[in-house]
Each structure stands twice: as C-alpha cells, then as structure tokens.
Design a protein around this motif. Structure first.
Motif, short mmCIF file in Angstrom:
data_model
loop_
_atom_site.label_atom_id
_atom_site.label_comp_id
_atom_site.label_asym_id
_atom_site.label_seq_id
_atom_site.Cartn_x
_atom_site.Cartn_y
_atom_site.Cartn_z
N GLU A 166 -22.22 96.32 -79.70
CA GLU A 166 -22.94 95.44 -78.79
C GLU A 166 -24.05 96.23 -78.09
OE1 GLU A 166 -20.07 94.02 -76.02
OE2 GLU A 166 -18.97 92.83 -77.50
N ILE A 167 -25.18 95.55 -77.84
CA ILE A 167 -26.31 96.20 -77.19
C ILE A 167 -26.59 95.54 -75.85
CG2 ILE A 167 -28.79 96.66 -77.31
CD1 ILE A 167 -27.01 98.43 -79.15
N GLU A 168 -26.65 96.38 -74.82
CA GLU A 168 -26.96 95.95 -73.46
C GLU A 168 -28.31 96.52 -73.06
OE1 GLU A 168 -25.00 97.03 -69.16
OE2 GLU A 168 -23.65 96.22 -70.70
N VAL A 169 -29.13 95.71 -72.40
CA VAL A 169 -30.45 96.17 -71.95
C VAL A 169 -30.61 95.89 -70.46
CG1 VAL A 169 -31.49 95.77 -74.22
CG2 VAL A 169 -31.62 93.97 -72.48
N PHE A 170 -31.51 96.63 -69.83
CA PHE A 170 -31.80 96.40 -68.43
C PHE A 170 -32.74 95.21 -68.29
CE2 PHE A 170 -30.08 100.60 -67.90
CZ PHE A 170 -29.54 100.57 -66.63
N GLY A 171 -32.49 94.40 -67.25
CA GLY A 171 -33.30 93.22 -67.02
C GLY A 171 -34.05 93.22 -65.71
N PHE A 172 -33.53 93.95 -64.72
CA PHE A 172 -34.20 93.99 -63.42
C PHE A 172 -33.79 95.24 -62.67
CE2 PHE A 172 -34.78 93.23 -58.90
CZ PHE A 172 -36.07 92.72 -58.88
N GLY A 173 -34.74 95.80 -61.92
CA GLY A 173 -34.44 96.92 -61.04
C GLY A 173 -35.44 98.04 -61.13
N SER A 174 -35.15 99.07 -60.41
CA SER A 174 -36.04 100.23 -60.33
C SER A 174 -36.25 100.86 -61.71
CB SER A 174 -35.44 101.26 -59.38
OG SER A 174 -36.20 102.43 -59.35
N THR A 257 -42.27 100.67 -58.92
CA THR A 257 -42.39 99.33 -59.50
C THR A 257 -41.02 98.90 -60.01
OG1 THR A 257 -43.62 97.98 -61.09
CG2 THR A 257 -42.95 100.17 -61.81
N SER A 258 -40.85 97.61 -60.21
CA SER A 258 -39.57 97.08 -60.67
C SER A 258 -39.71 96.44 -62.04
CB SER A 258 -39.01 96.04 -59.68
OG SER A 258 -38.48 96.67 -58.54
N THR A 288 -28.01 92.37 -54.12
CA THR A 288 -27.17 91.97 -55.25
C THR A 288 -27.07 90.45 -55.34
OG1 THR A 288 -25.90 94.02 -55.09
CG2 THR A 288 -24.89 92.19 -56.28
N ALA A 289 -26.83 89.80 -54.19
CA ALA A 289 -26.69 88.35 -54.18
C ALA A 289 -27.98 87.66 -54.64
CB ALA A 289 -26.31 87.88 -52.78
N GLN A 290 -29.10 88.12 -54.12
CA GLN A 290 -30.38 87.46 -54.41
C GLN A 290 -30.77 87.61 -55.87
OE1 GLN A 290 -32.91 87.41 -51.12
NE2 GLN A 290 -34.82 87.54 -52.27
N VAL A 291 -30.66 88.81 -56.40
CA VAL A 291 -31.03 89.05 -57.79
C VAL A 291 -30.07 88.33 -58.74
CG1 VAL A 291 -31.33 90.80 -59.58
CG2 VAL A 291 -32.13 91.25 -57.25
N THR A 292 -28.78 88.42 -58.45
CA THR A 292 -27.79 87.77 -59.31
C THR A 292 -28.02 86.26 -59.37
OG1 THR A 292 -26.15 89.47 -58.78
CG2 THR A 292 -25.33 87.41 -59.72
N ARG A 293 -28.25 85.65 -58.21
CA ARG A 293 -28.45 84.19 -58.16
C ARG A 293 -29.67 83.77 -58.98
NH1 ARG A 293 -29.78 83.70 -53.11
NH2 ARG A 293 -27.65 84.16 -52.49
N ALA A 294 -30.78 84.49 -58.80
CA ALA A 294 -32.01 84.13 -59.52
C ALA A 294 -31.86 84.31 -61.03
CB ALA A 294 -33.18 84.96 -58.99
N LEU A 295 -31.26 85.42 -61.44
CA LEU A 295 -31.11 85.67 -62.87
C LEU A 295 -30.07 84.76 -63.50
CD1 LEU A 295 -31.46 89.55 -63.14
CD2 LEU A 295 -33.03 87.82 -63.98
N LYS A 321 -39.13 89.69 -53.47
CA LYS A 321 -38.74 90.12 -52.13
C LYS A 321 -37.89 91.39 -52.15
CE LYS A 321 -38.76 85.47 -50.12
NZ LYS A 321 -37.91 84.37 -49.57
N VAL A 322 -37.25 91.67 -53.27
CA VAL A 322 -36.37 92.84 -53.34
C VAL A 322 -36.85 93.86 -54.36
CG1 VAL A 322 -34.32 91.65 -52.50
CG2 VAL A 322 -34.84 91.61 -54.94
N SER A 323 -38.07 93.69 -54.86
CA SER A 323 -38.61 94.63 -55.84
C SER A 323 -38.97 95.95 -55.18
CB SER A 323 -39.86 94.04 -56.52
OG SER A 323 -39.52 92.94 -57.31
N GLU A 324 -38.86 97.01 -55.95
CA GLU A 324 -39.32 98.31 -55.48
C GLU A 324 -40.84 98.36 -55.60
OE1 GLU A 324 -37.97 102.88 -56.01
OE2 GLU A 324 -38.41 101.82 -57.85
#
Length: 338
Positions: A166-174, A257-258, A288-295, A321-324
C-alpha cells in the motif's frame, strides 16, 4: 463520473490525547501518534503519549471504528538501541494497528519478535522507488510505505503500479526542503540530527529575544529570523530562516509554505493511493480538527463527484488559516515539465 476506486484512508496527526479525539471526531479514518521519547520524529516537550494516554486514545478510536498507528520513526543509536526495541515491544503490547518504522534494523527486530505486528515504512525511510519498497516487503513484510514528498504524481503512479505494498502520500502540512530521513542540517547548529533526536530544532536550543522593535529567534545562539512586532513568528528551523546573502535578506533555503493537494484528490483516488496523510503532530488540537474536517468533506466529495469535483472556497479558507507561511503549493506532485 465518480471514481470506482476505494477512497484512501484519511490519516491524521495526534500529538496528544485532545488532538487524537479532535481527529476522530472530525472524520479521520486513522490517527498516528508517538511515545514520549526520541523514538519518534516529533519529540517535543509536552507532546506525545505515555502508556496510559495511549491506551485511552486507542480505546476512544476503536470504539468509533478508527485505526491507530504508532510512529517509531527515528534511527536507533547503537549505544541505546534498547530504547527503540522497547518501543516496538510496547507497540505490540498496546495492540496498535501498525507501527511506522524507518530503521531497517528495527524492521528486522519487529518482524522476528512480533510477526503479527503490521509494519509501515515511514517517510523517514526515504523509499522513493518501488525497488526499495519491494525489498522491504520481501525482507520484513512491510505492508505500507509512506512516500517522501519529492515525487511527481506520475512517479507516484509508477510506484503504485509496480508494488503490492500500500502507498501513502502526504496531503497537507509543512514542507521541508530536505529529503525526509536524510537531513543533517540542524546537527550543524546543535549537534543533534532530526533523524536521531526527533526534532529539527530541539527546544532546549531555542531562544526568543524581545527587542524594542523586533523579536529575534535563535537556535543555539544563531540568529535564524528577526520578526517585526506586527509579524507572525515561526519556530526557528535553519532551512526556513531568513539570512543575509550579498547584502539581501531573504529565505535563502526555503520560504515557509504548506503542501495542499485538495485539488488533486480525484487523481490520487484514481491512481490507487491507499492513504492520504496530514502532517502536524506538533500542532494544536484546533489545527487537527480544522484540517481533518475540511479534508474529510473534500475527500468524500471527490469520491462522489470524480472528474466533476471542484474545491469549495470554504475548504480552502479553512486550510489557509492554519497553513505555514503565506502560501500553499502542490509541491513536487505537479511538475508539468517532467
């Protein structure tokens, strides 16, 4: 037409018990956490889990049908390898759904000592091609690999097409200018590498100095950045500092940047990505709450709508609002010239 692919898991960070509950309550399929020592790559004071809080978090997630992963993703040191092996043993005792591991010596230990413990290769393992992933699968039974954030979408597709892992990729964050697992930059300033001590800038080396007109951020005495009174201050890391170069002062290595792949969700679903990960165990439960809810909302919509999917302004505003830093990017995923 909607995609007929299974939706990827939404994997969200849990730096502490409130963040874990925030992720679960806002739609994460899976949460990942670390122990209170340098076996994990977010070894900050006040973060992470002891046995009691880990058991409570696992109970909370399991009662709601969610999964829990434990990150043991720094590299074991020869003089103290017992600490990393003990962390593997604790993971098995806790009954987590999988352990995220970078060190192949620990993969070997886990595979031999706890053959029923599911192993995921950490992004810190720096596996950027399917040959490396398949080798880890053959030798240690790795079931999932988290790809470093240096591959294009086509390169991710190529990996998926050539492995059963299985392959996992990053979707949001620093984002980081370095290839994960290979950064030694902070060791030049502090003597401690993020790959072995768990943080890019260990808190004991960080100093904030208030001046009449500015706030100076220093790492082991080195001036990393100087902020105006009205300017938001970031945590001092060498790669994201502003430095004077040929009489100009700017972000010489990398501007904060994020990563935000929201607009690419239909493509990630279509190529068969197994999981999309959110970075940020060092961030607050509110993040965590804000990013999880939006995604969660965006991922579900992408699954329903397929090629008709469009990003809602409210989702982007929530993530902004929570981007680096002041900008968001698709990172390496979008390189039209390649």
């Amino acid at each position: 037409m909607p995609s007929n692919r299974t939706l990827p898991e939404l994997v969200c960070p849990a730096g502490n018990l409130p963040a874990l509950k925030a992720a679960v309550d806002n739609g994460a399929d899976t949460v990942y956490l670390g122990l209170k020592n340098n076996t994990n790559a977010r070894n900050f004071a006040g973060l992470n889990f002891d046995a009691t809080s880990a058991r409570e978090g696992i109970r909370y997630a399991r009662e709601r049908g969610r999964h829990v992963l434990l990150a043991i993703n720094t590299y074991a040191q020869g003089a103290d390898i017992g600490r990393w092996r003990a962390a593997i043993d604790e993971a098995a005792d806790l009954g987590v759904d999988a352990v995220i591991v970078a060190d192949i010596g620990l993969m070997d230990y886990a595979a031999r000592r706890h053959p029923d413990l599911r192993l995921h290769m950490s992004v810190q393992g720096s596996a950027t091609n399917y040959e490396a992933i398949n080798l880890a699968h053959e030798l240690f039974g790795i079931r999932r690999a988290v790809l470093p954030r240096v591959l294009t979408l086509d390169q991710v597709r190529h990996v998926i097409e050539n492995t059963a892992v299985e392959i996992e990729v990053f979707g949001f964050g620093s984002l980081c200018v370095m290839v994960e697992g290979r950064c030694l930059l902070s060791s030049y300033a502090t003597g401690e590498s993020p790959n072995t001590h768990g943080v890019c800038s260990p808190a004991r080396f960080v100093r904030w100095e208030h001046g009449a007109e500015s706030l100076d951020a220093r790492l082991n005495g080195i001036l990393i950045d100087r902020y105006r009174k009205d300017e938001a201050a970031g945590y001092p890391t060498l790669c994201k500092g502003r430095f004077q170069v040929a009489d100009d002062t700017y972000y010489a290595l990398e501007e904060p940047t994020s990563l935000n792949v929201m607009e690419m969700l239909p493509q990630l679903i279509e190529i068969g990505v197994a999981a999309i990960k959110v970075e940020g165990r060092q961030r607050s439960p509110a993040y965590t709450a804000q990013v999880t809810r939006a995604l969660r909302e965006a991922l579900d919509a992408a699954g329903r709508e397929g090629s008709r999917f469009t990003v809602r302004p409210g989702w982007q505003q929530a993530l902004a609002k929570v981007s680096e830093g002041q900008q968001q990017t698709l990172g390496a995923y979008s390189r039209p010239w390649k």
